[in-house]
Motif scaffolding. Structure first.
Motif, PDB file in Angstrom:
ATOM      1  N   MET A  14     -17.648   2.179 -11.767  1.00 55.25           N
ATOM      2  CA  MET A  14     -16.232   1.781 -11.767  1.00 55.25           C
ATOM      3  C   MET A  14     -16.088   0.393 -12.364  1.00 55.25           C
ATOM      4  O   MET A  14     -16.637  -0.572 -11.829  1.00 55.25           O
ATOM      5  CB  MET A  14     -15.687   1.746 -10.332  1.00 55.25           C
ATOM      6  N   PRO A  15     -15.326   0.266 -13.449  1.00 52.37           N
ATOM      7  CA  PRO A  15     -15.151  -1.078 -14.020  1.00 52.37           C
ATOM      8  C   PRO A  15     -14.281  -1.952 -13.112  1.00 52.37           C
ATOM      9  O   PRO A  15     -13.519  -1.435 -12.294  1.00 52.37           O
ATOM     10  CB  PRO A  15     -14.456  -0.802 -15.360  1.00 52.37           C
ATOM     11  N   ASP A  16     -14.385  -3.252 -13.296  1.00 48.47           N
ATOM     12  CA  ASP A  16     -13.658  -4.181 -12.419  1.00 48.47           C
ATOM     13  C   ASP A  16     -12.148  -4.096 -12.589  1.00 48.47           C
ATOM     14  O   ASP A  16     -11.407  -4.521 -11.705  1.00 48.47           O
ATOM     15  CB  ASP A  16     -14.121  -5.627 -12.683  1.00 48.47           C
ATOM     16  N   ASP A  17     -11.692  -3.573 -13.723  1.00 46.05           N
ATOM     17  CA  ASP A  17     -10.232  -3.499 -13.919  1.00 46.05           C
ATOM     18  C   ASP A  17      -9.633  -2.239 -13.284  1.00 46.05           C
ATOM     19  O   ASP A  17      -8.472  -1.921 -13.524  1.00 46.05           O
ATOM     20  CB  ASP A  17      -9.879  -3.579 -15.410  1.00 46.05           C
ATOM     21  N   SER A  18     -10.415  -1.530 -12.482  1.00 44.01           N
ATOM     22  CA  SER A  18      -9.899  -0.312 -11.838  1.00 44.01           C
ATOM     23  C   SER A  18      -8.827  -0.671 -10.812  1.00 44.01           C
ATOM     24  O   SER A  18      -9.013  -1.572  -9.994  1.00 44.01           O
ATOM     25  CB  SER A  18     -11.026   0.433 -11.119  1.00 44.01           C
ATOM     26  N   VAL A  19      -7.727   0.046 -10.875  1.00 47.57           N
ATOM     27  CA  VAL A  19      -6.676  -0.059  -9.858  1.00 47.57           C
ATOM     28  C   VAL A  19      -6.255   1.366  -9.526  1.00 47.57           C
ATOM     29  O   VAL A  19      -6.610   2.312 -10.239  1.00 47.57           O
ATOM     30  CB  VAL A  19      -5.455  -0.893 -10.338  1.00 47.57           C
ATOM     31  N   ALA A  20      -5.464   1.489  -8.463  1.00 49.24           N
ATOM     32  CA  ALA A  20      -5.123   2.845  -7.996  1.00 49.24           C
ATOM     33  C   ALA A  20      -4.370   3.662  -9.034  1.00 49.24           C
ATOM     34  O   ALA A  20      -4.507   4.877  -9.083  1.00 49.24           O
ATOM     35  CB  ALA A  20      -4.320   2.756  -6.707  1.00 49.24           C
ATOM     36  N   HIS A  21      -3.567   3.015  -9.883  1.00 46.73           N
ATOM     37  CA  HIS A  21      -2.789   3.828 -10.816  1.00 46.73           C
ATOM     38  C   HIS A  21      -3.548   4.149 -12.116  1.00 46.73           C
ATOM     39  O   HIS A  21      -3.084   4.962 -12.897  1.00 46.73           O
ATOM     40  CB  HIS A  21      -1.400   3.228 -11.100  1.00 46.73           C
ATOM     41  N   ASN A  22      -4.714   3.536 -12.329  1.00 46.11           N
ATOM     42  CA  ASN A  22      -5.456   3.906 -13.551  1.00 46.11           C
ATOM     43  C   ASN A  22      -6.804   4.574 -13.257  1.00 46.11           C
ATOM     44  O   ASN A  22      -7.558   4.875 -14.181  1.00 46.11           O
ATOM     45  CB  ASN A  22      -5.630   2.697 -14.496  1.00 46.11           C
ATOM     46  N   GLY A  64      -7.145  -0.454  -2.534  1.00 43.63           N
ATOM     47  CA  GLY A  64      -8.172   0.569  -2.324  1.00 43.63           C
ATOM     48  C   GLY A  64      -7.686   1.739  -1.477  1.00 43.63           C
ATOM     49  O   GLY A  64      -8.213   2.849  -1.562  1.00 43.63           O
ATOM     50  N   GLN A  65      -6.651   1.480  -0.667  1.00 42.75           N
ATOM     51  CA  GLN A  65      -6.078   2.556   0.160  1.00 42.75           C
ATOM     52  C   GLN A  65      -5.302   3.554  -0.683  1.00 42.75           C
ATOM     53  O   GLN A  65      -5.049   4.677  -0.252  1.00 42.75           O
ATOM     54  CB  GLN A  65      -5.089   1.964   1.193  1.00 42.75           C
ATOM     55  N   SER A  66      -4.870   3.100  -1.869  1.00 38.61           N
ATOM     56  CA  SER A  66      -3.971   3.934  -2.679  1.00 38.61           C
ATOM     57  C   SER A  66      -4.685   4.768  -3.743  1.00 38.61           C
ATOM     58  O   SER A  66      -4.059   5.595  -4.395  1.00 38.61           O
ATOM     59  CB  SER A  66      -2.925   3.051  -3.363  1.00 38.61           C
ATOM     60  N   PHE A  67      -5.979   4.524  -3.942  1.00 35.14           N
ATOM     61  CA  PHE A  67      -6.716   5.342  -4.913  1.00 35.14           C
ATOM     62  C   PHE A  67      -6.766   6.785  -4.414  1.00 35.14           C
ATOM     63  O   PHE A  67      -6.946   7.037  -3.223  1.00 35.14           O
ATOM     64  CB  PHE A  67      -8.174   4.876  -5.041  1.00 35.14           C
ATOM     65  N   ARG A  68      -6.674   7.722  -5.343  1.00 31.58           N
ATOM     66  CA  ARG A  68      -6.880   9.118  -4.962  1.00 31.58           C
ATOM     67  C   ARG A  68      -8.371   9.445  -5.033  1.00 31.58           C
ATOM     68  O   ARG A  68      -9.037   9.106  -6.010  1.00 31.58           O
ATOM     69  CB  ARG A  68      -6.064  10.038  -5.874  1.00 31.58           C
ATOM     70  N   ILE A  69      -8.841  10.102  -3.994  1.00 29.25           N
ATOM     71  CA  ILE A  69     -10.244  10.529  -3.952  1.00 29.25           C
ATOM     72  C   ILE A  69     -10.240  12.058  -3.901  1.00 29.25           C
ATOM     73  O   ILE A  69      -9.777  12.647  -2.916  1.00 29.25           O
ATOM     74  CB  ILE A  69     -10.977   9.966  -2.714  1.00 29.25           C
ATOM     75  N   LEU A  70     -10.714  12.677  -4.968  1.00 35.78           N
ATOM     76  CA  LEU A  70     -10.713  14.135  -5.050  1.00 35.78           C
ATOM     77  C   LEU A  70     -12.044  14.692  -4.572  1.00 35.78           C
ATOM     78  O   LEU A  70     -13.089  14.063  -4.744  1.00 35.78           O
ATOM     79  CB  LEU A  70     -10.490  14.602  -6.494  1.00 35.78           C
ATOM     80  N   TYR A  71     -11.993  15.886  -4.004  1.00 40.83           N
ATOM     81  CA  TYR A  71     -13.225  16.613  -3.744  1.00 40.83           C
ATOM     82  C   TYR A  71     -13.367  17.680  -4.819  1.00 40.83           C
ATOM     83  O   TYR A  71     -12.385  18.368  -5.156  1.00 40.83           O
ATOM     84  CB  TYR A  71     -13.236  17.279  -2.351  1.00 40.83           C
ATOM     85  N   GLY A  72     -14.567  17.871  -5.350  1.00 38.46           N
ATOM     86  CA  GLY A  72     -14.822  18.932  -6.320  1.00 38.46           C
ATOM     87  C   GLY A  72     -16.139  19.616  -6.035  1.00 38.46           C
ATOM     88  O   GLY A  72     -17.127  18.977  -5.635  1.00 38.46           O
ATOM     89  N   MET A 127       0.832  -1.205   0.000  1.00 38.68           N
ATOM     90  CA  MET A 127       0.000   0.000   0.000  1.00 38.68           C
ATOM     91  C   MET A 127       0.872   1.262   0.000  1.00 38.68           C
ATOM     92  O   MET A 127       1.836   1.352   0.729  1.00 38.68           O
ATOM     93  CB  MET A 127      -0.891  -0.021   1.246  1.00 38.68           C
ATOM     94  N   THR A 128       0.547   2.220  -0.856  1.00 37.51           N
ATOM     95  CA  THR A 128       1.288   3.489  -0.840  1.00 37.51           C
ATOM     96  C   THR A 128       0.304   4.628  -0.561  1.00 37.51           C
ATOM     97  O   THR A 128      -0.841   4.583  -0.992  1.00 37.51           O
ATOM     98  CB  THR A 128       1.968   3.759  -2.198  1.00 37.51           C
ATOM     99  N   THR A 129       0.775   5.643   0.156  1.00 39.39           N
ATOM    100  CA  THR A 129      -0.080   6.802   0.405  1.00 39.39           C
ATOM    101  C   THR A 129      -0.236   7.538  -0.911  1.00 39.39           C
ATOM    102  O   THR A 129       0.754   7.802  -1.599  1.00 39.39           O
ATOM    103  CB  THR A 129       0.586   7.736   1.440  1.00 39.39           C
ATOM    104  N   PRO A 130      -1.471   7.859  -1.276  1.00 45.41           N
ATOM    105  CA  PRO A 130      -1.647   8.516  -2.580  1.00 45.41           C
ATOM    106  C   PRO A 130      -0.970   9.876  -2.651  1.00 45.41           C
ATOM    107  O   PRO A 130      -1.029  10.641  -1.687  1.00 45.41           O
ATOM    108  CB  PRO A 130      -3.158   8.663  -2.704  1.00 45.41           C
ATOM    109  N   ARG A 131      -0.309  10.154  -3.781  1.00 49.16           N
ATOM    110  CA  ARG A 131       0.212  11.503  -4.005  1.00 49.16           C
ATOM    111  C   ARG A 131      -0.976  12.341  -4.461  1.00 49.16           C
ATOM    112  O   ARG A 131      -1.699  11.958  -5.396  1.00 49.16           O
ATOM    113  CB  ARG A 131       1.292  11.466  -5.089  1.00 49.16           C
ATOM    114  N   PRO A 132      -1.218  13.472  -3.816  1.00 50.78           N
ATOM    115  CA  PRO A 132      -2.416  14.241  -4.173  1.00 50.78           C
ATOM    116  C   PRO A 132      -2.408  14.702  -5.627  1.00 50.78           C
ATOM    117  O   PRO A 132      -1.344  14.793  -6.259  1.00 50.78           O
ATOM    118  CB  PRO A 132      -2.358  15.444  -3.227  1.00 50.78           C
ATOM    119  N   LEU A 133      -3.593  14.982  -6.103  1.00 54.77           N
ATOM    120  CA  LEU A 133      -3.767  15.472  -7.476  1.00 54.77           C
ATOM    121  C   LEU A 133      -4.670  16.701  -7.437  1.00 54.77           C
ATOM    122  O   LEU A 133      -5.746  16.663  -6.835  1.00 54.77           O
ATOM    123  CB  LEU A 133      -4.423  14.374  -8.323  1.00 54.77           C
ATOM    124  N   VAL A 134      -4.227  17.767  -8.058  1.00 58.00           N
ATOM    125  CA  VAL A 134      -5.099  18.935  -8.223  1.00 58.00           C
ATOM    126  C   VAL A 134      -5.373  19.059  -9.715  1.00 58.00           C
ATOM    127  O   VAL A 134      -4.448  19.252 -10.522  1.00 58.00           O
ATOM    128  CB  VAL A 134      -4.450  20.222  -7.662  1.00 58.00           C
TER     129      VAL A 134
END
Ligand code: PEP
Length: 250
Positions: free
Chosen positions: A153-161, A202-210, A1-8
């Motif tokens: 969310m399709p089943d092939d979803s992973v944190a990096h895609n 699932g811990q590594s996905f980025r979750i953005l607020y908008g 598991m890696t801590t997600p790098r934030p995305l703006v």
């Protein structure tokens, strides 16, 4: 598991002309002078992708499309494929924005197909979910979000895609935002869904607020648990405003 790098991420919607290159140049300059501890993305209209790709190269700024078709090519007048976005130097694409869901009647299933096509072409899909004002008022928010996540969310979803963006529809372009507690509650539910469905990844996905993110509220919103960045509309059009939001990660 890696801590997600934030995305703006900035969603320019149907705004911007070739002359907006000035804003991109200004943003590049700001990021060069004061690098941020987050990834930065702009999603301009399709016509500006190619010209902007020459401006951002090598500056830690990425490009994305605002939508893509769910098929790879064909007789689809006015549409754009994920492969074409890739060809225009994109690494991301937004799918399922509430404006597409509303005005183009995109269903969760269609959003999932678009995300799957984006994955196939090597793009990271930013999948948007969010409740209407009516749904929030009637206490349906968590059920609505859970249902959208499950089906979009399709089943092939992973944190990096895949990136998930929580955008309450009533907060988009209105200047209103949910409370810190309300955002924390929804992001917590999204994280729970991601770990339940995708395990440790699932811990590594980025979750953005908008929704009405601005320089004035960015630091507070970005400090909420499980908020890994922002999807920004109006305030992404001017380099100074967008940079003011990125400031939350300096
Ligand atoms: C959006 O439409 O994705 C959005 C968040 O818009 P705004 O920041 O203008 O509310």
């Amino acid at each position: 598991m890696t801590t997600p790098r934030p995305l703006v991420a900035g969603n320019w919607k149907m705004h911007g002309r070739y002359s907006s290159s000035e804003e991109v140049n200004a943003l590049v300059q700001m990021l060069r002078e004061r690098p941020a501890q987050c990834d930065v993305l702009i999603c301009p209209p399709f016509t500006l992708l190619m010209p902007f790709s020459n401006l951002i190269e090598g500056y830690g700024l990425s490009l994305g499309g605002q939508d893509c078709h769910h098929q790879s090519e064909g007789a689809h007048t006015g549409d754009i494929s994920a492969d074409m976005l890739k060809d225009a130097a994109c690494s991301y694409v937004i799918v399922g924005h509430s404006e597409r869901r509303k005005w183009h009647r995109e269903s969760d299933k269609r959003v999932s197909e678009k995300a799957a096509m984006a994955h196939k072409e090597g793009l990271c899909a930013i999948i948007c979910v969010g409740e209407s004002g009516k749904q929030r008022d009637s206490g349906e928010t968590l059920d609505v979000i859970a249902g959208q996540l499950k089906k979009s969310m399709p089943d092939d979803s992973v944190a990096h895609n895949t990136v998930v963006a929580y955008e309450p529809i009533w907060a988009i372009g209105t200047g209103r935002t949910p409370s810190v507690e309300e955002i924390g509650e929804v992001h917590g539910l999204i994280r729970k869904h991601l770990t339940g469905r995708f395990g440790l990844d699932g811990q590594s996905f980025r979750i953005l607020y908008g929704g009405s993110v601005k320089p004035e509220n960015a630091a507070e919103l970005m400090s909420i648990n499980n908020v890994d960045g922002a999807l920004v509309g109006g305030a992404s059009l001017k380099a100074a405003d967008f940079n003011g939001i990125i400031e939350a990660y300096r």
